[in-house]
Design a protein around this motif. Structure first.
Motif, short mmCIF file in Angstrom:
data_model
loop_
_atom_site.label_atom_id
_atom_site.label_comp_id
_atom_site.label_asym_id
_atom_site.label_seq_id
_atom_site.Cartn_x
_atom_site.Cartn_y
_atom_site.Cartn_z
N PHE A 1 -7.92 -17.90 12.77
CA PHE A 1 -7.66 -19.30 13.11
C PHE A 1 -6.23 -19.75 12.82
O PHE A 1 -5.51 -20.19 13.72
CB PHE A 1 -8.67 -20.19 12.36
CG PHE A 1 -8.38 -21.66 12.49
CD1 PHE A 1 -8.51 -22.31 13.71
CD2 PHE A 1 -7.98 -22.40 11.38
CE1 PHE A 1 -8.24 -23.67 13.84
CE2 PHE A 1 -7.72 -23.75 11.50
CZ PHE A 1 -7.85 -24.39 12.72
N PHE A 2 -5.80 -19.62 11.57
CA PHE A 2 -4.49 -20.18 11.23
C PHE A 2 -3.35 -19.32 11.77
O PHE A 2 -2.26 -19.83 12.06
CB PHE A 2 -4.34 -20.34 9.71
CG PHE A 2 -3.10 -21.11 9.34
CD1 PHE A 2 -2.98 -22.47 9.68
CD2 PHE A 2 -2.05 -20.50 8.70
CE1 PHE A 2 -1.84 -23.18 9.36
CE2 PHE A 2 -0.91 -21.21 8.37
CZ PHE A 2 -0.80 -22.55 8.70
N THR A 3 -3.60 -18.03 11.93
CA THR A 3 -2.58 -17.18 12.55
C THR A 3 -2.29 -17.64 13.97
O THR A 3 -1.14 -17.70 14.40
CB THR A 3 -3.03 -15.71 12.55
OG1 THR A 3 -3.21 -15.28 11.20
CG2 THR A 3 -1.98 -14.82 13.21
N LEU A 4 -3.34 -17.97 14.69
CA LEU A 4 -3.17 -18.45 16.06
C LEU A 4 -2.48 -19.81 16.09
O LEU A 4 -1.54 -20.02 16.86
CB LEU A 4 -4.53 -18.57 16.75
CG LEU A 4 -5.39 -17.30 16.81
CD1 LEU A 4 -6.61 -17.53 17.69
CD2 LEU A 4 -4.59 -16.13 17.33
N ALA A 5 -2.91 -20.73 15.23
CA ALA A 5 -2.30 -22.06 15.20
C ALA A 5 -0.84 -21.97 14.77
O ALA A 5 0.04 -22.64 15.34
CB ALA A 5 -3.06 -22.97 14.25
N GLY A 6 -0.55 -21.13 13.79
CA GLY A 6 0.81 -21.02 13.28
C GLY A 6 1.79 -20.42 14.27
O GLY A 6 3.01 -20.63 14.14
N VAL B 1 -1.79 -25.27 5.24
CA VAL B 1 -1.71 -26.11 6.44
C VAL B 1 -0.74 -27.26 6.22
O VAL B 1 0.12 -27.55 7.06
CB VAL B 1 -3.11 -26.65 6.82
CG1 VAL B 1 -3.01 -27.59 8.01
CG2 VAL B 1 -4.05 -25.51 7.12
N LEU B 2 -0.85 -27.92 5.06
CA LEU B 2 0.03 -29.04 4.77
C LEU B 2 1.48 -28.58 4.67
O LEU B 2 2.40 -29.28 5.12
CB LEU B 2 -0.39 -29.72 3.46
CG LEU B 2 -1.75 -30.44 3.49
CD1 LEU B 2 -2.09 -30.99 2.11
CD2 LEU B 2 -1.73 -31.56 4.51
N GLY B 3 1.70 -27.41 4.09
CA GLY B 3 3.05 -26.88 4.00
C GLY B 3 3.64 -26.56 5.36
O GLY B 3 4.84 -26.78 5.60
N TRP B 4 2.79 -26.04 6.24
CA TRP B 4 3.24 -25.75 7.62
C TRP B 4 3.63 -27.03 8.36
O TRP B 4 4.67 -27.10 9.01
CB TRP B 4 2.12 -25.02 8.35
CG TRP B 4 2.36 -24.79 9.80
CD1 TRP B 4 3.39 -24.09 10.37
CD2 TRP B 4 1.54 -25.25 10.89
NE1 TRP B 4 3.26 -24.08 11.74
CE2 TRP B 4 2.14 -24.78 12.08
CE3 TRP B 4 0.36 -25.98 10.96
CZ2 TRP B 4 1.59 -25.05 13.34
CZ3 TRP B 4 -0.19 -26.23 12.20
CH2 TRP B 4 0.43 -25.78 13.37
N ILE B 5 2.79 -28.05 8.23
CA ILE B 5 3.10 -29.33 8.87
C ILE B 5 4.36 -29.93 8.27
O ILE B 5 5.22 -30.46 9.00
CB ILE B 5 1.91 -30.30 8.73
CG1 ILE B 5 0.69 -29.77 9.49
CG2 ILE B 5 2.28 -31.70 9.24
CD1 ILE B 5 -0.57 -30.61 9.30
N ALA B 6 4.48 -29.86 6.95
CA ALA B 6 5.68 -30.39 6.29
C ALA B 6 6.93 -29.67 6.76
O ALA B 6 8.00 -30.29 6.92
CB ALA B 6 5.54 -30.26 4.77
N THR B 7 6.84 -28.37 7.00
CA THR B 7 7.99 -27.61 7.50
C THR B 7 8.43 -28.12 8.86
O THR B 7 9.63 -28.31 9.12
CB THR B 7 7.64 -26.12 7.59
OG1 THR B 7 7.33 -25.62 6.29
CG2 THR B 7 8.81 -25.32 8.16
#
Length: 260
Positions: free
Chosen positions: A67-72, A159-165
């Motif tokens: 899931f997160f690999t695809l979203a990222g 997830v929050l760190g990815w959005i913050a980036t």
């Protein structure tokens, strides 16, 4: 009055006369409309959404139902195009020659610049949420097609760190645009800087230390790691100060004193 100038004044409504008092949310609505009104912004937004969603679907064929690999994967498109959209937001008044109209309608230039910052930052968060939303059915579909269990587990801080980036990179584009007020120059510098820092990082210990503290693309990588140390936050704070806070402050000062 040009069509662009008409778009600028339309959002102010009856209070559009010079010197009228307007709420900050009115300014935000006007700047949001201006962000997506130009042909360039419409094309850029369409490309951003298409590449983001396309990368999620394409990665599913290679990486499997993670899931997160695809979203990222969408971060490749978002990290490239969101800052460009932010730069165009800050430089649009000067490239379209609507600054005189905008600042006549709202003389407090600092409020206008603050209102310009919100739509791109909100768009960055919305783009990440869209990628997460798209990754869910893609993950389920790939799991069913390949006959393997889907991997849904992801730590909330990741997830929050990815959005913050994504938000930080978008803020860097805003700061660069505010400082230079020239879209081509700001875009070129934004894309060239990672290559320069990569070269600096190869120049021995001193170069690696400088890149570790000043390369914003490098310091934000810690946000999606399992553990963020005090040193990681210190390096992120220093790079954000150099590439976001100081350029933005200088840009606000320049716009506040700039003759139109």
């Amino acid at each position: 009055m040009t069509d662009t100038a008409a778009d600028v004044t339309a959002g102010f409504g009856p209070a559009g006369a010079a010197g009228g008092r307007r709420s900050f949310m009115t300014l935000v609505r006007v700047e949001t409309r201006k962000l997506f009104d130009t042909r360039t912004s419409k094309i850029l937004t369409a490309v951003l959404v298409a590449l983001g969603l396309g990368s999620v679907a394409a990665r599913g064929l290679v990486a499997g139902p993670h899931f997160f690999t695809l979203a990222g994967t969408s971060a490749i498109a978002f990290g490239t195009l969101l800052p460009v959209l932010a730069i165009l937001t800050m430089t649009g008044e000067w490239s379209h020659r609507t600054a005189l109209t905008t600042f006549a309608l709202e003389p407090r230039r600092g409020r206008v610049l603050a209102a310009k910052c919100l739509p791109p930052l909100v768009a960055a968060v919305a783009a990440c949420l869209l990628a997460l939303l798209a990754a869910a059915p893609v993950t389920a579909a790939v799991s069913a097609a390949q006959g393997v269990p889907a991997v849904w587990q992801v730590a909330p801080h990741t997830v929050l760190g990815w959005i913050a980036t994504m938000v930080i990179l978008t803020a860097e584009g805003l700061a660069m645009g505010a400082l230079l007020l020239n879209a081509p120059a700001a875009i070129v510098i934004y894309f060239v800087m990672p290559m320069l820092w990569s070269a600096v990082g190869q120049l021995g210990h001193v170069g690696a230390a400088l890149a570790g503290w000043l390369d914003l693309n490098s310091t934000t990588s810690a946000l999606t790691s399992g553990e963020v140390s005090g040193g990681d936050l210190a390096r992120l704070a220093v790079s954000a100060l150099v590439w976001i806070a100081i350029p933005m402050a200088a840009g606000v000062l320049r716009v506040s004193r700039k003759d139109i």
